[in-house]
Design an enzyme around this catalytic site. Structure first.
Site, PDB file in Angstrom:
ATOM      1  N   TYR A   1      79.170  44.784  -6.228  1.00 32.06           N
ATOM      2  CA  TYR A   1      79.682  43.622  -6.968  1.00 32.06           C
ATOM      3  C   TYR A   1      78.623  42.538  -6.969  1.00 32.06           C
ATOM      4  O   TYR A   1      78.002  42.249  -5.938  1.00 32.06           O
ATOM      5  CB  TYR A   1      80.960  43.090  -6.308  1.00 32.06           C
ATOM      6  CG  TYR A   1      81.452  41.777  -6.899  1.00 32.06           C
ATOM      7  CD1 TYR A   1      82.396  41.776  -7.919  1.00 32.06           C
ATOM      8  CD2 TYR A   1      80.962  40.557  -6.437  1.00 32.06           C
ATOM      9  CE1 TYR A   1      82.846  40.576  -8.469  1.00 32.06           C
ATOM     10  CE2 TYR A   1      81.404  39.364  -6.983  1.00 32.06           C
ATOM     11  CZ  TYR A   1      82.345  39.378  -7.998  1.00 32.06           C
ATOM     12  OH  TYR A   1      82.768  38.195  -8.531  1.00 32.06           O
TER      13      TYR A   1
ATOM     14  N   GLU B   1      79.801  37.719 -14.170  1.00 30.99           N
ATOM     15  CA  GLU B   1      80.314  38.603 -13.123  1.00 30.99           C
ATOM     16  C   GLU B   1      80.107  40.054 -13.542  1.00 30.99           C
ATOM     17  O   GLU B   1      80.527  40.455 -14.623  1.00 30.99           O
ATOM     18  CB  GLU B   1      81.801  38.327 -12.894  1.00 30.99           C
ATOM     19  CG  GLU B   1      82.405  39.159 -11.770  1.00 30.99           C
ATOM     20  CD  GLU B   1      83.900  38.923 -11.644  1.00 30.99           C
ATOM     21  OE1 GLU B   1      84.361  38.623 -10.542  1.00 30.99           O
ATOM     22  OE2 GLU B   1      84.606  39.025 -12.671  1.00 30.99           O
TER      23      GLU B   1
END
Length: 440
Positions: free
Chosen positions: A160, A248
């Protein structure tokens, strides 16, 4: 709030939180408010997945090869042109949970993998023109008008990574975790030691050692570490280039062939930078936007529809509009909307606001809450009387006025001869609005 915590928005709008309706709101279902109303979160600028990937691609970020199609034949032809071992077909809508969604054509899943280009065409026939229903769409789903046909790559490891604006640091921050492909909230709650942060100096920019350190923290090793660091730096360049508030990537993945690829991305933009990001904002996909919100935006009104029957109309800030919703709920009523006219309101905006509210068949009463700090109350009063006459208002109207030139405003309303119920304060106004509906 979303950006500062690197979290995805929930679908709860807490009516006690004073924020702009343009903001993404994140509150847990257990929020200790009077009532939390179920809403679909909306961003001011909405881009489809393929549009975000195009922005990334243009900045040198590694993404899967892809094409976009709006007919089944185009999708099949795109699959052939990819000449890939495996192909992924993804319905393009502005909602999450596509993979587990269901089409009203009977097809299950908005994301499909296949090795046969002919199958892509058959699947696209059952997607395009049909509604896809997911946990994040309205009950009837959203019509799919476009599909993305992309090369399917194996992922040997998922991480991530995000870059976002953080008020606490007065600038951008990198947030990463070697645990990708899942909700970052869950990682933060169960294994907080696997969340890594790097504050970026807004004057110096992202440094090589920062990018390499983050790549190492994400678990990339050997040549992949340098490759991941390069992708991280390119993502920061994109962040600056498009005036993003958040980029993101989940997952930032590693393939068996030794590639670092951004497999999925969500980009949030600073709507105040629209004047210098005209090309980006021109891509805004308005086809899924609520018609009333779009109409409100034309007049610089901040509107969010809700499921009640008392229209809330406040002037002088989102906090006041939220408080109006709250107090209606406190006295047993249900707000039909959130409508804030801000502090620079003009008489025409008041008229257009009433047009919006009266167009909603659920509305059985209107509560106007005016605190004239910046704005002159008399302007609002003139707008109200004009709207009531020209629109032939058929529902009870309760008005609470306070602030600049309030005596003149009250005189205008009183001498208008219109059936307007005056209130002494906000509590009194809410009680009268709820009572007006109960009398019907």
């Amino acid at each position: 709030l979303v950006a500062s915590r690197a979290l995805s928005p929930s679908k709860y709008l807490c009516t006690t939180l004073a924020v702009s309706p343009r903001s993404e709101l994140i509150l847990p279902p257990s929020c200790p408010s009077f009532q939390c109303s179920w809403l679909t979160p909306r961003r001011w600028l909405n881009l489809q997945e393929y549009q975000s990937k195009k922005l990334m691609q243009d900045s040198g970020v590694a993404v899967q090869r892809f094409y976009v199609a709006d007919t089944a034949s185009e999708a099949q032809e795109a699959a052939k042109r990819l000449n890939a071992k495996e192909i992924v077909l993804k319905a393009q809508i502005l909602a999450g949970g596509r993979g587990k969604g269901v089409f009203d054509s009977g097809l299950k899943g908005g994301v499909h993998l296949t090795k046969d280009p002919a199958v892509v065409g058959e699947l696209a026939k059952k997607m395009l023109g049909f509604n896809l229903i997911t946990k994040q769409t309205p009950k009837d789903g959203v019509k799919v008008k476009t599909v993305m046909v992309a090369e399917a790559l194996d992922i040997s490891r998922e991480t991530y990574f995000a870059i976002l604006m953080d008020r606490a640091c007065n600038g951008p921050v990198m947030v990463g975790s070697p645990q990708g492909g899942m909700d970052i909230e869950e990682v933060a709650a169960t294994t907080p030691e696997l969340i890594f942060k790097e504050v970026i100096d807004i004057y110096k920019g992202m440094q090589d050692d920062q990018a390499l350190r983050m790549a190492a923290n994400l678990g990339f090793k050997g040549p992949l570490q340098r490759q991941a660091a390069d992708q991280i730096k390119r993502l920061y360049d994109l962040f600056l280039k498009v005036d993003a508030t958040q980029v993101e990537v989940n997952p930032l993945g590693e393939t068996p062939e030794g590639q670092v690829v951004c497999f999925d991305a969500k980009i949030n933009f600073d709507d105040n930078a629209e004047f210098r990001q005209k090309d980006v904002f021109a891509m805004d996909d308005m086809t899924e936007s609520d018609a009333m919100e779009m109409e409100a935006a034309k007049w610089d009104l901040k509107y969010i529809g809700m499921d009640g029957n008392i229209a809330c109309f406040a002037v002088n800030g989102a906090g006041l509009a939220m408080a109006t919703c709250d107090i209606i709920d406190l006295h047993g009523g249900k707000p039909a909307n959130f409508l804030d006219l801000g502090g620079g309101v003009k008489e025409r905006q008041v008229y257009e606001a009433f047009k919006l509210l009266t167009a909603d068949p659920k509305v059985e009463a209107i509560l106007v809450n005016i605190f004239g700090g910046i704005v002159n109350c008399a302007i609002i009063a003139n707008g109200i009387t004009k709207a009531c006459r020209e629109l032939e208002l058929k529902v009870p109207l309760v008005v609470r006025l306070e602030g600049t030139n309030v005596h003149e405003a009250k005189r205008i309303l009183t001498e208008s001869g219109l059936p307007i119920t005056a209130a002494d304060n906000l509590d009194d106004a809410a009680k009268k609005a709820v009572a007006a509906i109960r009398k019907k």
